[in-house]
Design a protein around this motif. Structure first.
Motif, short mmCIF file in Angstrom:
data_model
loop_
_atom_site.label_atom_id
_atom_site.label_comp_id
_atom_site.label_asym_id
_atom_site.label_seq_id
_atom_site.Cartn_x
_atom_site.Cartn_y
_atom_site.Cartn_z
N THR A 1 0.84 -1.20 0.00
CA THR A 1 0.00 0.00 0.00
C THR A 1 0.88 1.25 0.00
OG1 THR A 1 -0.04 0.15 2.41
CG2 THR A 1 -1.79 -1.19 1.36
N LEU A 2 0.26 2.39 -0.18
CA LEU A 2 1.00 3.64 -0.09
C LEU A 2 1.54 3.85 1.33
CD1 LEU A 2 -1.05 6.06 -2.36
CD2 LEU A 2 1.22 5.10 -2.78
N LYS A 3 0.84 3.31 2.33
CA LYS A 3 1.36 3.38 3.71
C LYS A 3 2.65 2.59 3.82
CE LYS A 3 0.42 2.52 8.60
NZ LYS A 3 1.81 2.27 8.84
N ASP A 4 2.72 1.42 3.16
CA ASP A 4 3.96 0.63 3.15
C ASP A 4 5.09 1.44 2.51
OD1 ASP A 4 2.70 -1.63 4.28
OD2 ASP A 4 2.12 -2.36 2.29
N ALA A 5 4.77 2.13 1.43
CA ALA A 5 5.78 2.95 0.75
C ALA A 5 6.23 4.10 1.64
CB ALA A 5 5.22 3.48 -0.57
N LEU A 6 5.28 4.74 2.32
CA LEU A 6 5.61 5.84 3.22
C LEU A 6 6.48 5.33 4.38
CD1 LEU A 6 5.20 8.84 3.86
CD2 LEU A 6 3.11 8.19 5.08
N ASP A 7 6.13 4.18 4.94
CA ASP A 7 6.94 3.59 6.02
C ASP A 7 8.35 3.29 5.53
OD1 ASP A 7 4.73 3.73 7.69
OD2 ASP A 7 4.25 1.58 7.53
N HIS A 8 8.45 2.75 4.32
CA HIS A 8 9.76 2.46 3.72
C HIS A 8 10.57 3.74 3.57
CE1 HIS A 8 12.75 0.44 1.23
NE2 HIS A 8 12.62 1.44 0.38
N TYR A 9 9.93 4.78 3.10
CA TYR A 9 10.61 6.06 2.93
C TYR A 9 11.17 6.55 4.26
CZ TYR A 9 11.42 10.98 2.01
OH TYR A 9 12.00 12.22 1.91
N ARG A 10 10.33 6.55 5.28
CA ARG A 10 10.77 7.04 6.60
C ARG A 10 11.88 6.17 7.18
NH1 ARG A 10 4.65 8.47 8.19
NH2 ARG A 10 4.74 10.70 7.72
N LYS A 11 11.78 4.87 6.97
CA LYS A 11 12.78 3.94 7.51
C LYS A 11 14.14 4.11 6.83
CE LYS A 11 12.64 -0.39 6.34
NZ LYS A 11 12.14 -1.72 6.08
N THR A 12 14.15 4.53 5.58
CA THR A 12 15.41 4.60 4.84
C THR A 12 16.04 5.99 4.86
OG1 THR A 12 14.21 4.99 2.77
CG2 THR A 12 14.80 2.70 3.30
N ARG A 13 15.42 6.95 5.52
CA ARG A 13 16.02 8.29 5.59
C ARG A 13 17.14 8.30 6.61
NH1 ARG A 13 15.08 9.30 0.98
NH2 ARG A 13 14.45 7.17 1.09
N GLY A 14 18.12 9.15 6.37
CA GLY A 14 19.20 9.33 7.34
C GLY A 14 20.23 8.23 7.34
N GLN A 15 20.11 7.27 6.46
CA GLN A 15 21.12 6.22 6.40
C GLN A 15 22.32 6.76 5.63
OE1 GLN A 15 19.19 2.85 4.65
NE2 GLN A 15 17.95 2.44 6.45
N ASP A 16 23.42 6.03 5.67
CA ASP A 16 24.60 6.44 4.93
C ASP A 16 24.24 6.69 3.47
OD1 ASP A 16 26.17 6.21 7.20
OD2 ASP A 16 26.73 4.13 6.77
N SER A 17 25.12 7.41 2.78
CA SER A 17 24.83 7.72 1.39
C SER A 17 24.66 6.43 0.59
CB SER A 17 25.94 8.58 0.78
OG SER A 17 27.15 7.88 0.78
N LYS A 18 23.71 6.49 -0.30
CA LYS A 18 23.36 5.33 -1.12
C LYS A 18 24.23 5.28 -2.37
CE LYS A 18 19.40 4.85 1.32
NZ LYS A 18 19.73 5.60 2.47
N ASP A 19 24.36 4.09 -2.92
CA ASP A 19 25.06 3.95 -4.19
C ASP A 19 24.29 4.70 -5.27
OD1 ASP A 19 27.03 2.34 -3.13
OD2 ASP A 19 26.04 0.46 -3.69
N ILE A 20 25.02 5.25 -6.20
CA ILE A 20 24.40 5.92 -7.35
C ILE A 20 24.56 4.99 -8.54
CG2 ILE A 20 24.47 7.94 -8.86
CD1 ILE A 20 25.72 9.50 -6.52
N ASP A 21 23.46 4.70 -9.20
CA ASP A 21 23.48 3.78 -10.33
C ASP A 21 24.45 4.27 -11.41
OD1 ASP A 21 21.62 2.13 -9.13
OD2 ASP A 21 19.91 3.01 -10.19
N PRO A 22 25.08 3.33 -12.11
CA PRO A 22 26.09 3.69 -13.12
C PRO A 22 25.60 4.64 -14.22
CG PRO A 22 26.15 1.34 -12.70
CD PRO A 22 24.96 1.89 -11.95
N GLN A 23 24.31 4.59 -14.55
CA GLN A 23 23.85 5.47 -15.63
C GLN A 23 23.86 6.93 -15.21
OE1 GLN A 23 21.75 3.36 -14.01
NE2 GLN A 23 19.68 4.12 -13.95
N PHE A 24 24.01 7.21 -13.93
CA PHE A 24 24.08 8.59 -13.44
C PHE A 24 25.55 8.95 -13.21
CE2 PHE A 24 19.94 6.92 -11.94
CZ PHE A 24 19.13 7.69 -12.76
N GLU A 25 26.33 8.87 -14.27
CA GLU A 25 27.78 9.03 -14.18
C GLU A 25 28.18 10.40 -13.64
OE1 GLU A 25 31.72 8.21 -16.93
OE2 GLU A 25 29.73 8.01 -17.81
#
Length: 187
Positions: free
Chosen positions: A125-149
């Motif tokens: 659900t959108l609530k699951d997506a919102l929970d995922h968003y909140r849970k993943t904030r503030g973590q170490d910097s994420k990998d940037i996909d290769p196409q975003f050189e």
């Protein structure tokens, strides 16, 4: 280092697929070249490069499989936290609007959220997506996909040059992208 080997060639049918892949090209350049030689221009930049390389080498290109059904249902308003996310849901402006209502105007779909939507199976659900968003904030910097050189380069440059100016960054990027791929590791 301005040798004949390190000067970017002109896009033409005279290139080999390997030589095309040695260099940095803007997607607009690739699309213009593809159109001029009758090659399909849809898909990611990597797909266009691979399609062009196959054409230049005279080999068949196997089109990548579509990740989402072309006839997938897309969400439209009104949305609620209990709205199910259909398989193949895009990170659309409608969905972004719901997130900005829940969070604030600074919300944007980063790689983590795009991956969440890409991997939904129709039960989230959108609530699951919102929970995922909140849970993943503030973590170490994420990998940037290769196409975003450019983004990857910018992050690495700022880590190596924390006091560097924007002008220095742009000059470093221009030099970096002027080199063939096999010479970039020497920077």
């Amino acid at each position: 280092m301005d040798t004949a080997e390190s000067r970017r060639p002109t896009l033409s049918r005279d290139l080999t697929g390997d030589e095309l892949k040695r260099w940095y090209w803007l997607k607009d350049e690739l699309i213009e070249f593809a159109r001029s030689i009758g090659v399909r221009t849809t898909g990611s930049k990597d797909t266009v490069v691979d399609r062009l390389a196959a054409t230049l080498d005279g080999v068949h290109f196997h089109e990548p499989e579509r990740k989402r059904p072309s006839n997938s249902t897309q969400l439209s308003g009104p949305l609620t936290a209990s709205t199910l996310i259909p398989v193949g849901q895009r990170c659309s402006q409608v969905v972004r609007g719901w997130f900005t209502d829940q969070l604030d105007e600074s919300f944007s779909f980063d790689a983590t959220m795009r991956a969440f939507f890409a991997n939904t199976d129709g039960t989230q659900t959108l609530k699951d997506a919102l929970d995922h968003y909140r849970k993943t904030r503030g973590q170490d910097s994420k990998d940037i996909d290769p196409q975003f050189e450019y983004n990857r380069f910018t992050r690495a440059w700022h880590e190596s040059n924390p006091d560097g100016s924007r002008q220095e960054l742009v000059a470093a990027w221009r030099y970096y992208r002027s080199l063939p791929v096999d010479q970039r590791g020497r920077i």
